[in-house]
Structures are given as structure tokens and as C-alpha cells.
Design a protein around this motif. Structure first.
Motif, PDB file in Angstrom:
ATOM      1  N   MET A 115       0.818  -1.193   0.000  1.00 13.55           N
ATOM      2  CA  MET A 115       0.000   0.000   0.000  1.00 13.55           C
ATOM      3  C   MET A 115       0.868   1.265   0.000  1.00 13.55           C
ATOM      4  SD  MET A 115      -3.006   0.148  -0.504  1.00 13.55           S
ATOM      5  CE  MET A 115      -4.676   0.166  -0.094  1.00 13.55           C
ATOM      6  N   THR A 116       2.062   1.179   0.548  1.00 12.88           N
ATOM      7  CA  THR A 116       2.921   2.367   0.565  1.00 12.88           C
ATOM      8  C   THR A 116       3.398   2.723  -0.832  1.00 12.88           C
ATOM      9  OG1 THR A 116       4.853   1.009   1.018  1.00 12.88           O
ATOM     10  CG2 THR A 116       3.702   1.934   2.908  1.00 12.88           C
ATOM     11  N   PHE A 117       3.446   1.726  -1.719  1.00 15.08           N
ATOM     12  CA  PHE A 117       3.856   2.005  -3.092  1.00 15.08           C
ATOM     13  C   PHE A 117       2.857   2.936  -3.769  1.00 15.08           C
ATOM     14  CE2 PHE A 117       3.696   0.833  -7.636  1.00 15.08           C
ATOM     15  CZ  PHE A 117       4.968   1.237  -7.992  1.00 15.08           C
ATOM     16  N   ILE A 118       1.572   2.638  -3.640  1.00 11.61           N
ATOM     17  CA  ILE A 118       0.528   3.464  -4.256  1.00 11.61           C
ATOM     18  C   ILE A 118       0.490   4.844  -3.609  1.00 11.61           C
ATOM     19  CG2 ILE A 118      -1.966   3.673  -4.631  1.00 11.61           C
ATOM     20  CD1 ILE A 118      -2.010   0.624  -4.922  1.00 11.61           C
ATOM     21  N   LYS A 119       0.663   4.905  -2.304  1.00 11.46           N
ATOM     22  CA  LYS A 119       0.689   6.192  -1.615  1.00 11.46           C
ATOM     23  C   LYS A 119       1.890   7.016  -2.092  1.00 11.46           C
ATOM     24  CE  LYS A 119       0.883   8.308   2.914  1.00 11.46           C
ATOM     25  NZ  LYS A 119       1.150   8.117   4.338  1.00 11.46           N
ATOM     26  N   GLY A 120       3.002   6.364  -2.295  1.00 10.63           N
ATOM     27  CA  GLY A 120       4.188   7.051  -2.793  1.00 10.63           C
ATOM     28  C   GLY A 120       3.990   7.618  -4.187  1.00 10.63           C
ATOM     29  N   ILE A 121       3.256   6.887  -5.033  1.00  9.61           N
ATOM     30  CA  ILE A 121       2.970   7.382  -6.384  1.00  9.61           C
ATOM     31  C   ILE A 121       2.152   8.668  -6.317  1.00  9.61           C
ATOM     32  CG2 ILE A 121       1.655   6.893  -8.489  1.00  9.61           C
ATOM     33  CD1 ILE A 121       2.472   3.968  -8.171  1.00  9.61           C
ATOM     34  N   PHE A 122       1.102   8.682  -5.487  1.00  7.41           N
ATOM     35  CA  PHE A 122       0.275   9.884  -5.383  1.00  7.41           C
ATOM     36  C   PHE A 122       1.045  11.045  -4.750  1.00  7.41           C
ATOM     37  CE2 PHE A 122      -3.214   6.798  -5.907  1.00  7.41           C
ATOM     38  CZ  PHE A 122      -3.860   7.420  -6.960  1.00  7.41           C
ATOM     39  N   THR A 123       1.913  10.760  -3.830  1.00 10.78           N
ATOM     40  CA  THR A 123       2.748  11.811  -3.239  1.00 10.78           C
ATOM     41  C   THR A 123       3.675  12.412  -4.289  1.00 10.78           C
ATOM     42  OG1 THR A 123       2.699  10.671  -1.113  1.00 10.78           O
ATOM     43  CG2 THR A 123       4.416  12.320  -1.416  1.00 10.78           C
ATOM     44  N   LEU A 124       4.268  11.550  -5.095  1.00 12.03           N
ATOM     45  CA  LEU A 124       5.159  12.021  -6.155  1.00 12.03           C
ATOM     46  C   LEU A 124       4.404  12.870  -7.170  1.00 12.03           C
ATOM     47  CD1 LEU A 124       8.016  11.864  -7.341  1.00 12.03           C
ATOM     48  CD2 LEU A 124       7.256   9.857  -8.620  1.00 12.03           C
ATOM     49  N   LEU A 125       3.192  12.466  -7.535  1.00 10.72           N
ATOM     50  CA  LEU A 125       2.391  13.243  -8.479  1.00 10.72           C
ATOM     51  C   LEU A 125       2.002  14.603  -7.903  1.00 10.72           C
ATOM     52  CD1 LEU A 125       0.057  10.501  -9.990  1.00 10.72           C
ATOM     53  CD2 LEU A 125       1.867  11.749 -11.159  1.00 10.72           C
ATOM     54  N   LYS A 126       1.713  14.670  -6.611  1.00  4.24           N
ATOM     55  CA  LYS A 126       1.366  15.951  -5.990  1.00  4.24           C
ATOM     56  C   LYS A 126       2.555  16.890  -5.939  1.00  4.24           C
ATOM     57  CE  LYS A 126      -2.345  14.255  -3.027  1.00  4.24           C
ATOM     58  NZ  LYS A 126      -2.752  13.951  -1.651  1.00  4.24           N
ATOM     59  N   GLU A 127       3.768  16.348  -5.769  1.00  7.98           N
ATOM     60  CA  GLU A 127       4.971  17.175  -5.658  1.00  7.98           C
ATOM     61  C   GLU A 127       5.561  17.557  -7.006  1.00  7.98           C
ATOM     62  OE1 GLU A 127       7.564  14.893  -3.213  1.00  7.98           O
ATOM     63  OE2 GLU A 127       6.399  15.237  -1.386  1.00  7.98           O
ATOM     64  N   THR A 128       5.065  16.962  -8.081  1.00  4.77           N
ATOM     65  CA  THR A 128       5.592  17.248  -9.409  1.00  4.77           C
ATOM     66  C   THR A 128       5.081  18.594  -9.894  1.00  4.77           C
ATOM     67  OG1 THR A 128       5.625  14.897  -9.929  1.00  4.77           O
ATOM     68  CG2 THR A 128       5.721  16.395 -11.782  1.00  4.77           C
ATOM     69  N   THR A 129       5.959  19.393 -10.470  1.00  2.82           N
ATOM     70  CA  THR A 129       5.546  20.660 -11.060  1.00  2.82           C
ATOM     71  C   THR A 129       5.232  20.407 -12.535  1.00  2.82           C
ATOM     72  OG1 THR A 129       7.832  21.245 -11.540  1.00  2.82           O
ATOM     73  CG2 THR A 129       6.917  22.063  -9.483  1.00  2.82           C
ATOM     74  N   TRP A 130       4.019  20.725 -12.928  1.00  2.00           N
ATOM     75  CA  TRP A 130       3.573  20.493 -14.290  1.00  2.00           C
ATOM     76  C   TRP A 130       3.711  21.779 -15.079  1.00  2.00           C
ATOM     77  CZ3 TRP A 130       2.985  15.530 -15.195  1.00  2.00           C
ATOM     78  CH2 TRP A 130       2.676  14.691 -14.136  1.00  2.00           C
ATOM     79  N   PRO A 131       3.973  21.681 -16.386  1.00  2.00           N
ATOM     80  CA  PRO A 131       4.120  22.911 -17.186  1.00  2.00           C
ATOM     81  C   PRO A 131       2.789  23.636 -17.351  1.00  2.00           C
ATOM     82  CG  PRO A 131       4.234  20.960 -18.598  1.00  2.00           C
ATOM     83  CD  PRO A 131       4.194  20.479 -17.178  1.00  2.00           C
ATOM     84  N   ASN A 132       2.888  24.946 -17.496  1.00  2.00           N
ATOM     85  CA  ASN A 132       1.670  25.721 -17.721  1.00  2.00           C
ATOM     86  C   ASN A 132       1.270  25.628 -19.199  1.00  2.00           C
ATOM     87  OD1 ASN A 132       3.460  27.353 -19.038  1.00  2.00           O
ATOM     88  ND2 ASN A 132       3.483  28.947 -17.478  1.00  2.00           N
ATOM     89  N   ARG A 133       0.184  26.293 -19.551  1.00  2.00           N
ATOM     90  CA  ARG A 133      -0.355  26.185 -20.914  1.00  2.00           C
ATOM     91  C   ARG A 133       0.630  26.686 -21.966  1.00  2.00           C
ATOM     92  NH1 ARG A 133      -5.523  25.579 -22.916  1.00  2.00           N
ATOM     93  NH2 ARG A 133      -5.917  26.541 -24.928  1.00  2.00           N
ATOM     94  N   LYS A 134       1.299  27.791 -21.695  1.00  2.00           N
ATOM     95  CA  LYS A 134       2.251  28.361 -22.653  1.00  2.00           C
ATOM     96  C   LYS A 134       3.433  27.409 -22.867  1.00  2.00           C
ATOM     97  CE  LYS A 134       4.975  32.492 -23.515  1.00  2.00           C
ATOM     98  NZ  LYS A 134       5.411  33.785 -23.007  1.00  2.00           N
ATOM     99  N   GLN A 135       3.930  26.826 -21.807  1.00  2.00           N
ATOM    100  CA  GLN A 135       5.057  25.901 -21.912  1.00  2.00           C
ATOM    101  C   GLN A 135       4.656  24.628 -22.659  1.00  2.00           C
ATOM    102  OE1 GLN A 135       8.238  26.562 -20.988  1.00  2.00           O
ATOM    103  NE2 GLN A 135       8.735  24.670 -22.048  1.00  2.00           N
ATOM    104  N   ARG A 136       3.435  24.155 -22.450  1.00  2.00           N
ATOM    105  CA  ARG A 136       2.961  22.961 -23.176  1.00  2.00           C
ATOM    106  C   ARG A 136       2.919  23.215 -24.670  1.00  2.00           C
ATOM    107  NH1 ARG A 136      -1.312  21.993 -18.874  1.00  2.00           N
ATOM    108  NH2 ARG A 136      -2.529  23.381 -20.175  1.00  2.00           N
ATOM    109  N   TRP A 137       2.415  24.396 -25.084  1.00  2.00           N
ATOM    110  CA  TRP A 137       2.386  24.720 -26.506  1.00  2.00           C
ATOM    111  C   TRP A 137       3.795  24.852 -27.070  1.00  2.00           C
ATOM    112  CZ3 TRP A 137      -1.026  23.987 -30.030  1.00  2.00           C
ATOM    113  CH2 TRP A 137      -2.363  23.943 -29.702  1.00  2.00           C
TER     114      TRP A 137
END
Length: 58
Positions: A1-23
Motif C-alpha cells: 500500500m505504501t507504493f501506491i501512496k508514494g505514487i500519489f505523493t510524487l504526483l502531488k509534488e511534481t511541477t507540471w508545465p503551464n499552458r504556454k510551456q505545453r504549446w
């Protein structure tokens, strides 16, 4: 169960690009794709002309 919790923690801490950067990234991918497709096309044409030239000599 800690593996799945770790995945969600990693996704929350990830900085995603904004709309301009995606384009910007999308356009860059299109440019690189067009460039390498052109290089491959030119190389293919040169190679096929060379093979046809060799075959015409025999």
C-alpha cells in the motif's frame, strides 16, 4: 500500500508545465519531427538513386 501512496505523493509534488510551456514543447516536437523526417527522406532518395545507378550498370 505504501507504493501506491508514494505514487500519489510524487504526483502531488511534481511541477507540471503551464499552458504556454505545453504549446512551446508541442511546437518544438513538431519542428524536430519535420526536420528528421526531411533528413530521412533525403537520405532515402539518395540511397535509392545510388542503388538504381548501380543496378543500371549491370
Amino acid at each position: 500500500m505504501t507504493f501506491i501512496k508514494g505514487i500519489f505523493t510524487l504526483l502531488k509534488e511534481t511541477t507540471w508545465p503551464n499552458r504556454k510551456q505545453r504549446w512551446h514543447d508541442f511546437i518544438s516536437i513538431l519542428e524536430y519531427t519535420a526536420f528528421f523526417a526531411l533528413i530521412i527522406f533525403i537520405f532515402d532518395q539518395l540511397l535509392s538513386l545510388g542503388i538504381l545507378e548501380l543496378l543500371s550498370r549491370f
